[in-house]
Design a protein around this motif. Structure first.
Motif, PDB file in Angstrom:
ATOM      1  N   LYS A  16       0.765  -1.184   0.048  1.00  0.00           N
ATOM      2  CA  LYS A  16       0.195   0.053   0.014  1.00  0.00           C
ATOM      3  C   LYS A  16       0.911   1.193   0.225  1.00  0.00           C
ATOM      4  N   ALA A  17       1.861   1.390   0.797  1.00  0.00           N
ATOM      5  CA  ALA A  17       2.980   2.256   0.999  1.00  0.00           C
ATOM      6  C   ALA A  17       3.697   2.707  -0.553  1.00  0.00           C
ATOM      7  N   LEU A  18       3.791   1.525  -1.175  1.00  0.00           N
ATOM      8  CA  LEU A  18       4.442   1.505  -2.542  1.00  0.00           C
ATOM      9  C   LEU A  18       3.556   2.319  -3.473  1.00  0.00           C
ATOM     10  N   GLU A  19       2.259   1.801  -3.385  1.00  0.00           N
ATOM     11  CA  GLU A  19       1.322   2.262  -4.446  1.00  0.00           C
ATOM     12  C   GLU A  19       1.154   3.808  -4.281  1.00  0.00           C
ATOM     13  N   GLU A  20       1.350   4.314  -3.168  1.00  0.00           N
ATOM     14  CA  GLU A  20       1.155   5.589  -2.611  1.00  0.00           C
ATOM     15  C   GLU A  20       2.494   6.624  -2.738  1.00  0.00           C
ATOM     16  N   TYR A  21       3.571   5.965  -3.325  1.00  0.00           N
ATOM     17  CA  TYR A  21       4.977   6.566  -3.443  1.00  0.00           C
ATOM     18  C   TYR A  21       5.520   6.907  -2.092  1.00  0.00           C
ATOM     19  N   ARG A  22       4.880   6.066  -0.986  1.00  0.00           N
ATOM     20  CA  ARG A  22       5.496   6.515   0.603  1.00  0.00           C
ATOM     21  C   ARG A  22       6.665   5.500   0.845  1.00  0.00           C
ATOM     22  N   TYR A  23       7.752   5.721   0.070  1.00  0.00           N
ATOM     23  CA  TYR A  23       8.804   4.774   0.445  1.00  0.00           C
ATOM     24  C   TYR A  23       9.430   4.596   1.897  1.00  0.00           C
ATOM     25  N   ASN A  24       9.206   5.603   2.304  1.00  0.00           N
ATOM     26  CA  ASN A  24       9.890   5.840   3.882  1.00  0.00           C
ATOM     27  C   ASN A  24       9.108   4.996   4.868  1.00  0.00           C
ATOM     28  N   GLU A  25       7.752   5.050   4.429  1.00  0.00           N
ATOM     29  CA  GLU A  25       6.785   4.136   5.177  1.00  0.00           C
ATOM     30  C   GLU A  25       7.216   2.674   5.168  1.00  0.00           C
ATOM     31  N   ALA A  26       7.238   2.204   3.919  1.00  0.00           N
ATOM     32  CA  ALA A  26       7.535   0.982   3.453  1.00  0.00           C
ATOM     33  C   ALA A  26       8.626   0.764   4.031  1.00  0.00           C
ATOM     34  N   ALA A  27       9.784   1.400   3.737  1.00  0.00           N
ATOM     35  CA  ALA A  27      10.975   0.866   4.521  1.00  0.00           C
ATOM     36  C   ALA A  27      10.965   0.733   5.926  1.00  0.00           C
ATOM     37  N   MET A  28      10.401   1.827   6.504  1.00  0.00           N
ATOM     38  CA  MET A  28      10.101   1.723   8.014  1.00  0.00           C
ATOM     39  C   MET A  28       9.443   0.528   8.465  1.00  0.00           C
ATOM     40  N   GLY A  29       8.390   0.316   8.095  1.00  0.00           N
ATOM     41  CA  GLY A  29       7.625  -0.863   8.021  1.00  0.00           C
ATOM     42  C   GLY A  29       8.349  -2.229   8.053  1.00  0.00           C
ATOM     43  N   LEU A  30       9.157  -2.353   7.223  1.00  0.00           N
ATOM     44  CA  LEU A  30      10.012  -3.510   6.645  1.00  0.00           C
ATOM     45  C   LEU A  30      11.084  -3.577   7.880  1.00  0.00           C
ATOM     46  N   TYR A  31      11.421  -2.435   8.159  1.00  0.00           N
ATOM     47  CA  TYR A  31      12.672  -2.534   9.324  1.00  0.00           C
ATOM     48  C   TYR A  31      12.452  -2.925  10.369  1.00  0.00           C
ATOM     49  N   GLN A  32      10.896  -2.277  10.917  1.00  0.00           N
ATOM     50  CA  GLN A  32      10.336  -2.732  12.148  1.00  0.00           C
ATOM     51  C   GLN A  32       9.921  -4.055  12.397  1.00  0.00           C
ATOM     52  N   PHE A  33       9.471  -4.598  11.427  1.00  0.00           N
ATOM     53  CA  PHE A  33       8.995  -5.894  11.294  1.00  0.00           C
ATOM     54  C   PHE A  33      10.227  -7.016  11.358  1.00  0.00           C
ATOM     55  N   THR A  34      11.263  -6.715  10.579  1.00  0.00           N
ATOM     56  CA  THR A  34      12.255  -7.374  10.672  1.00  0.00           C
ATOM     57  C   THR A  34      13.067  -7.636  11.846  1.00  0.00           C
ATOM     58  N   TRP A  35      13.319  -6.379  12.495  1.00  0.00           N
ATOM     59  CA  TRP A  35      14.162  -6.286  13.582  1.00  0.00           C
ATOM     60  C   TRP A  35      13.334  -6.551  14.926  1.00  0.00           C
ATOM     61  N   SER A  36      12.381  -5.896  15.016  1.00  0.00           N
ATOM     62  CA  SER A  36      11.586  -5.709  16.500  1.00  0.00           C
ATOM     63  C   SER A  36      10.763  -6.793  16.489  1.00  0.00           C
ATOM     64  N   GLU A  37      10.210  -7.515  15.388  1.00  0.00           N
ATOM     65  CA  GLU A  37       9.344  -8.549  15.605  1.00  0.00           C
ATOM     66  C   GLU A  37      10.003  -9.859  14.947  1.00  0.00           C
ATOM     67  N   PHE A  38      10.411  -9.927  13.884  1.00  0.00           N
ATOM     68  CA  PHE A  38      10.818 -11.303  13.474  1.00  0.00           C
ATOM     69  C   PHE A  38      12.194 -11.616  14.240  1.00  0.00           C
ATOM     70  N   CYS A  39      13.133 -10.812  14.238  1.00  0.00           N
ATOM     71  CA  CYS A  39      14.674 -11.121  15.196  1.00  0.00           C
ATOM     72  C   CYS A  39      14.200 -11.104  16.687  1.00  0.00           C
ATOM     73  N   ASP A  40      13.695 -10.109  16.922  1.00  0.00           N
ATOM     74  CA  ASP A  40      13.636  -9.935  18.642  1.00  0.00           C
ATOM     75  C   ASP A  40      12.701 -10.985  19.373  1.00  0.00           C
ATOM     76  N   TRP A  41      11.666 -11.200  18.785  1.00  0.00           N
ATOM     77  CA  TRP A  41      10.689 -12.110  19.253  1.00  0.00           C
ATOM     78  C   TRP A  41      10.414 -13.401  18.652  1.00  0.00           C
ATOM     79  N   TYR A  42      10.440 -13.337  17.230  1.00  0.00           N
ATOM     80  CA  TYR A  42       9.825 -14.827  16.750  1.00  0.00           C
ATOM     81  C   TYR A  42      11.299 -15.780  16.836  1.00  0.00           C
ATOM     82  N   LEU A  43      12.390 -15.219  16.369  1.00  0.00           N
ATOM     83  CA  LEU A  43      13.566 -16.118  16.529  1.00  0.00           C
ATOM     84  C   LEU A  43      13.870 -16.475  17.600  1.00  0.00           C
ATOM     85  N   GLU A  44      13.751 -15.888  18.804  1.00  0.00           N
ATOM     86  CA  GLU A  44      13.939 -16.207  20.253  1.00  0.00           C
ATOM     87  C   GLU A  44      12.827 -16.957  20.601  1.00  0.00           C
TER      88      GLU A  44
END
Length: 834
Positions: free
Chosen positions: A626-654
Motif C-alpha cells: 500500500k505504501a508503495l502504491e502511494e509512493y510512500r517509500y519511507n513508510e514502506a522501508a520503516m515498516g519492513l525495518y520494524q517488522f524484521t528487527w523488532s518482531e521477527f528477530c527480537d521475538w520470533y527467532l527467540e
RNA sequence: GGGCGAAUAGCUCAGCUGGGAGAGCGCCAGCCUUACAAGCUGGAUGUCACAGGUUCGAUCCCUGUUUCGCCCACCA
C-alpha cells in the motif's frame, strides 16, 4: 541444499556476482509484446558527461524499487535507460580539454570539434551507466538510447519540421538571454536569478539647449547608457511635464536622445526618470517598441563594448562600468550612489552573468501546446505527486512564454533549416534539400544553430520507443506508467514532455509524475563542489554496500521534504543488512534437510507465536504494498525495518529456539516451516529495496522441490511473486494475545533482580490462567508457552521501588518456568520480594 | 512582490483521515549469551517554534506572529 553463509554480510562480492548474473540471464529485459500487463518508466537521462551524484542515486533507487516491485507483481516491466547529449555542458567539457591543450574549438572547426566530442563520448562518456549498475538499477540496457543517436535525431527532425509546418516554430529578432562565456542564447529558465548587492547610480543628463539644466536618471547598470536611445518619464508625472518631447544629451557620448512618456515608469522609484536602452533591457525593449526607438547594441558576443560604444570599444562590460562611473564623476555628472539590492541572472551552466542581447533566434510558440498540457493535469489524466507541485505546474503553464530553442553552439541537433542566399527563402525539411523550392538556386546553407538540449529530451518518452515509426514498444509501453524526477527539472523537462507528448502522441506521456526531494548534506546545505560538502554515492557504496545505501535513501524519502543525508543513518541501515543476514544464518542453520514442499503452512498445528508472526508478516506485506502504491517509500522501508528487527528477530527467532531445541518433533517441524515461510516472504518484500542481499540469501534457502528437480518456480528472486495479503493467514487474535505476552514479559522484567535466577542461558515464561484477573490478560493461552526470554533479560541489580512496578499484578496465576533448572513460582517470589 | 514548504529528544528525522509522543544515531548502566559486539538487555532525555481559536479532547484543524529554506516575478 543450503549454503553456508559468512558470519558478517560482505556486500562487494555479492553485488558484483548477482548483477552480472541478472544481466547475463536477461532478467532486465522487457518484452515488446506480452500477455502480462505493461509497466514502464523512462529514466531521466543523465548527462553523458555526468558522474553519479546523490540526486541520481535517489532518483534511480526510487525508480528501481518500483520496477523490481512491479516485475515481481507479474508486470512486463520496461525501464528505459539512456543518456542526454547535454549540449552546452558537454561542449564546455570538451572545450576545457582543448583549452588545456592550448587550443580552442574555432581552430579545429565545426566538424573536427564535433568529431572530437563524439570521440570523447566513446571513450569516457557514459561512465554514469556503469555507476547506475553499481546502484543495482535494473534497466533494460539493451535498449539504451542517446539523445543524439540516429533514431532520436530522426525524431527530433520530424518534430521540428512538423511544428514548423503547424506554425508553431518561428524566427524572430528580439532580446534573449545571452551567455557571454558560452556564446549562446539561453531560454528564460536557463537563467538562474540571484539576489546581489549593487548600486543605484544617479546620473545627470543635461537638457539639450538649456545649459545648466539636467534630469537625473537612476540606473544599476551605468555602462548600458552607451546604448541609450531615450529617457522616459511617467506621462502623468507633474514634475516632468515640461520635459516630455524635449531632448537630453547623453553624457560622455554627447548624443541627443528624446524624452518620452511611458506608463511603464514608476514615479515612486528613484527620480522617476528612466534611461531607455532597448537593446539591453527587456522592459526598455518594450518601451522602445512603443516609441519606435533605436536599438543600439553596444556589446559583442563576449560582452565587450563594440564600435557603438566609441571611445570605450574593446572594454569588457564590467571594466566599462568602472571607467564610465569614474568619468561621470570627473565630469560632475554623478549625483549620488545608493546601495541597492537587485537580482542578477546567471547562466545555469557556467554562472556567468547573462546579458539581454538582441539577436535572431528560433522560437516555439508554446501557448497552444501548454493549454493541452495544463488541461491534462487538471483532468487527472496525469497525476503530479506530491500534489502541491500541481500548483507550481499550473502557474508556470499559465504564464508560459515562447521558448527560445536555438543555441549558438556546435554540439547538438543542428536545426534542419536551409537559407537560400538568392531569394531569402527558408526551407525546413527532414533531409538536406538540393535546391531552393522558391527560386531553384542550389546555393543553400544550413542554419548553423543547434537546438536546445531540452528539445530532444522533451521527446524522450516516445522517441526512445522508436517514434516516428509505429513500433510495438510504443503500443505496449506508451503512455508510460510513471515518471520519477526532481523538482528542479519540472519546467525544463516534465512540462515540455507533457506538451510534446500530447501534441505528437495525442496522449499524455505518463500517468503519474512523482517529484522527489533534493538530497542535501547533514546540515541542510545543497551539495556542491565549491562548498566541498559533496558526498559521493560510490564512496558510500564502497563503504556500506549498495543495499544499505538504497535502503537509507528510501527510508529518507518522505514526500515533500528535502533529504538531509546523515552518514550515521547509512551505518544504521548497514547494520540492518547485517541483521537480515544473521537472521538468515540462524534460519539456515536450523533448516538442515528441510523441504518446504513437504510442509505447507496451511493446516499445520500452529502455535500462538507462529500465528502471530504469520499475521504480522501478512500485515507487513499489505502495508508495504500500500505504501508503495502511494509512493510512500519511507513508510514502506520503516515498516519492513520494524517488522524484521523488532518482531521477527527480537521475538520470533527467540521464541522459536524453545521449539527448535526442544524435543517435540511436531513443534520443531512446524517452527521450521514457519521460519522458512516468514524469511522467504520477508526476502521478497525486501528485495525491491535491497536487491543484492536478498538474492544471495534467497538462493541459499532450501528450495521447494515440489516444482521438480529441486528448482523454484523462478530462478531468481527478481521474478518471485511479491507477497500479498492472504486472508487465511490473518490471525488478529494471536496478534492481540502476543501483545499481551510482550507486556507481561516486560512486567516480569520489573521483578527481576531480586529474584534468584539460576545459571543457564534461557528461561521460558509460562502463563497459566485461573482467576478473572489473569483471564483478562491470557484467556486463550492456557498452559501454552507464550514467551521466551534470555537469562540476561532478568538482569540482576534492579529492585522494585513499589508494588506497582511489578506490573505482573496477575502474578498469583502466573508461573515462571526455568526449563533447565526447574520452576520458579512467581507468586511465591512476589510474596518474598514484596 | 507573489507562491510553497519547514519548525517534534543532544543530532538527523517519522508521525497519512484529531484521543499512546515515536525511530535511528548519540549518551548512561550491565552483558564476549553458539544468528548477529555491525549485537543483546535496561535507562535518561521533549511547554511537539510562539500566541489565540474550534473541540469533551489539538503535535495534528483554523487565524495571527517569529525564524529558516525554496520556487516564481521585467520596477530602472
Amino acid at each position: 541444499m543450503s549454503r553456508e553463509l559468512a558470519k558478517g554480510y560482505e556486500p562487494h562480492d555479492v553485488e558484483k556476482r548477482w548483477y552480472a548474473e541478472w544481466e547475463d540471464k536477461g532478467y532486465f529485459r522487457a518484452a515488446a509484446t506480452s500477455d502480462k500487463p505493461a509497466y514502464s518508466i523512462v529514466i531521466p537521462p543523465p548527462n553523458v558527461t555526468g558522474a553519479l551524484h546523490m540526486g541520481h542515486a535517489l532518483n534511480n533507487t526510487l525508480q528501481d524499487i518500483l520496477c523490481r516491485w512491479k516485475r515481481m507483481q507479474g508486470y512486463n516491466v520496461l525501464w528505459m535507460p539512456g543518456t542526454d547529449h547535454a549540449g552546452i555542458a558537454t561542449q564546455n567539457v570538451v572545450e576545457r580539454q582543448l583549452a588545456a591543450e592550448g587550443k580552442d574549438r574555432h581552430e579545429l572547426g565545426r566538424e573536427a570539434f564535433i568529431e572530437r566530442v563524439w570521440k570523447w563520448k566513446a571513450e569516457s562518456g557514459g561512465q554514469i551507466i556503469g555507476q547506475l549498475k553499481r546502484l543495482g538499477a535494473s534497466c533494460d540496457w539493451e535498449r539504451e538510447r542517446f539523445t543524439m543517436d540516429e533514431g532520436l535525431s530522426k525524431a527530433v527532425r520530424t518534430v521540428f519540421v512538423k511544428l514548423y509546418q503547424d506554425g508553431l516554430i518561428y524566427r524572430d529578432n528580439r532580446l534573449i538571454n545571452w551567455c557571454p562565456r558560452c556564446h549562446t542564447a539561453l531560454s528564460d529558465i536557463e537563467v538562474e536569478h540571484e539576489e546581489k548587492k549593487g548600486h543605484l547610480w544617479h546620473i545627470r543628463y543635461p537638457v539639450a539647449g538649456e545649459p545648466g539644466k539636467y534630469v537625473v536618471v537612476a540606473t544599476t547598470r551605468p555602462e548600458t547608457m552607451l546604448g541609450d536611445s531615450a529617457v522616459a518619464v511617467h506621462p502623468e508625472d507633474e514634475r516632468y511635464q515640461a520635459l516630455i518631447g524635449k531632448k537630453v544629451i547623453l553624457p560622455l557620448l554627447n548624443r541627443e536622445i528624446p524624452v518620452v512618456a511611458d506608463e511603464y515608469v514608476d514615479r515612486e522609484f528613484g527620480t522617476g526618470v528612466v534611461k531607455i536602452t532597448p537593446a539591453h533591457d527587456f522592459n526598455d525593449f518594450e518601451v522602445g517598441l512603443r516609441h519606435n526607438l533605436d536599438r543600439i547594441n553596444i556589446f559583442d558576443e563576449s560582452g565587450v563594448i563594440n564600435a557603438a560604444g566609441h571611445q570605450y570599444e574593446g572594454l569588457d562590460r564590467f571594466a566599462a562600468r568602472t571607467r564610465i562611473v569614474a568619468e561621470l564623476e570627473e565630469a560632475g555628472l554623478l549625483e549620488r550612489i545608493n546601495d541597492h539590492g537587485m537580482s542578477v541572472g546567471g547562466c545555469y551552466r557556467c554562472k556567468t552573468v547573462v546579458e539581454p542581447y538582441l539577436s535572431l533566434q528560433w522560437y516555439v510558440k508554446v501557448a497552444p501546446l501548454a493549454e493541452r498540457a495544463l488541461q491534462a493535469v487538471k483532468d487527472g489524466r496525469t497525476r503530479i505527486l506530491p500534489k502541491q507541485w500541481e500548483n507550481t505546474y499550473y502557474d508556470w503553464m499559465e504564464n508560459i512564454r515562447d521558448w527560445c530553442i536555438s543555441r549558438q553552439i556546435w554540439w547538438g541537433h543542428r536545426i534542419p533549416a536551409w537559407f537560400c542566399d538568392h531569394c531569402g527563402e527558408i526551407t525546413v525539411a527532414m533531409e538536406t534539400p538540393t535546391s531552393c523550392a522558391k527560386c531553384g538556386s542550389d546555393e543553400l546553407r544550413q542554419e548553423t544553430d543547434v537546438l536546445d538540449t531540452w528539445f530532444s529530451s522533451a521527446l524522450w518518452p516516445f522517441s526512445t520507443m522508436g517514434w516516428p515509426d509505429q513500433t510495438a514498444e510504443l503500443k505496449t509501453f506508451y503512455p508510460t506508467s510513471c515518471l520519477i524526477t526532481g523538482f528542479d527539472i519540472l519546467f525544463f523537462w516534465v512540462a515540455r514532455m507533457m506538451m510534446m507528448g500530447l501534441h505528437f502522441m495525442d496522449e499524455v506521456p505518463f500517468t503519474d509524475v512523482y517529484i522527489h526531494a533534493l538530497v542535501r548534506d547533514a546540515q541542510g546545505q545543497k551539495m556542491s563542489k565549491s562548498k566541498g560538502n559533496v558526498i559521493d554515492p560510490l564512496t558510500i557504496i564502497e563503504q556500506y554496500g549498495t543495499d544499505a545505501f538504497r535502503f537509507t535513501l528510501a527510508a529518507f524519502a518522505a514526500q515533500g521534504r528535502d533529504i538531509k543525508l546523515a552518514e550515521e543513518r547509512i551505518a544504521g541501515y548497514r547494520n540492518f543488512c547485517n541483521k537480515v543476514w544473521n537472521a538468515a544464518r540462524f534460519t539456515l542453520m536450523n533448516l538442515e534437510g528441510f523441504d518446504p514442499a513437504t510442509t505447507k503452512i496451511e493446516g499445520l498445528p500452529l502455535s500462538q507465536g507462529d500465528r502471530w508472526i504469520l499475521h504480522r508478516l501478512n500485515e507487513t506485506a499489505r502495508d508495504t504494498g500500500k505504501a508503495l502504491e502511494e509512493y510512500r517509500y519511507n513508510e514502506a522501508a520503516m515498516g519492513l525495518y520494524q517488522f524484521t528487527w523488532s518482531e521477527f528477530c527480537d521475538w520470533y527467532l527467540e521464541l522459536s529456539k524453545k521449539d527448535l531445541y526442544g524435543d517435540d518433533p511436531e513443534r520443531k517441524q512446524t517452527t521450521r516451516s514457519v521460519l522458512w515461510y516468514t524469511l522467504e516472504n520477508l526476502l521478497r518484500l525486501l528485495h525491491p529495496f535491497m536487491p543484492f542481499i536478498t538474492e544471495e540469501i534467497w538462493q541459499a534457502l532450501p528450495k521447494n522441490r515440489e516444482t521438480g528437480n529441486g528448482k523454484r518456480e523462478t530462478e531468481t528472486i527478481m521474478y518471485a511473486p511479491y507477497p500479498e495479503y492472504c486472508e487465511h493467514l490473518s490471525f488478529p487474535e494471536a496478534a492481540a494475545d502476543m501483545e499481551k505476552v510482550m507486556a507481561v514479559v516486560s512486567g516480569i522484567r520489573n521483578i527481576r533482580g531480586e529474584m534468584e535466577v539460576p545459571p543457564g542461558r534461557e528461561i521460558a515464561v509460562i502463563l497459566s490462567c485461573g482467576s478473572q484477573e489473569s483471564l483478562r490478560l491470557m484467556k486463550h493461552n492456557e498452559g501454552s508457552i507464550l514467551g521466551l526470554v534470555r537469562i540476561s533479560d532478568l538482569a540482576i541489580g534492579q529492585g522494585i521501588e513499589k508494588p506497582e512496578d511489578a506490573s505482573i499484578q496477575v502474578a498469583g496465576d502466573v508461573q515462571i518456568y526455568v526449563p533447565l533448572k526447574g520452576l520458579v513460582d512467581v507468586a511465591a517470589e512476589e510474596e518474598r520480594l514484596l
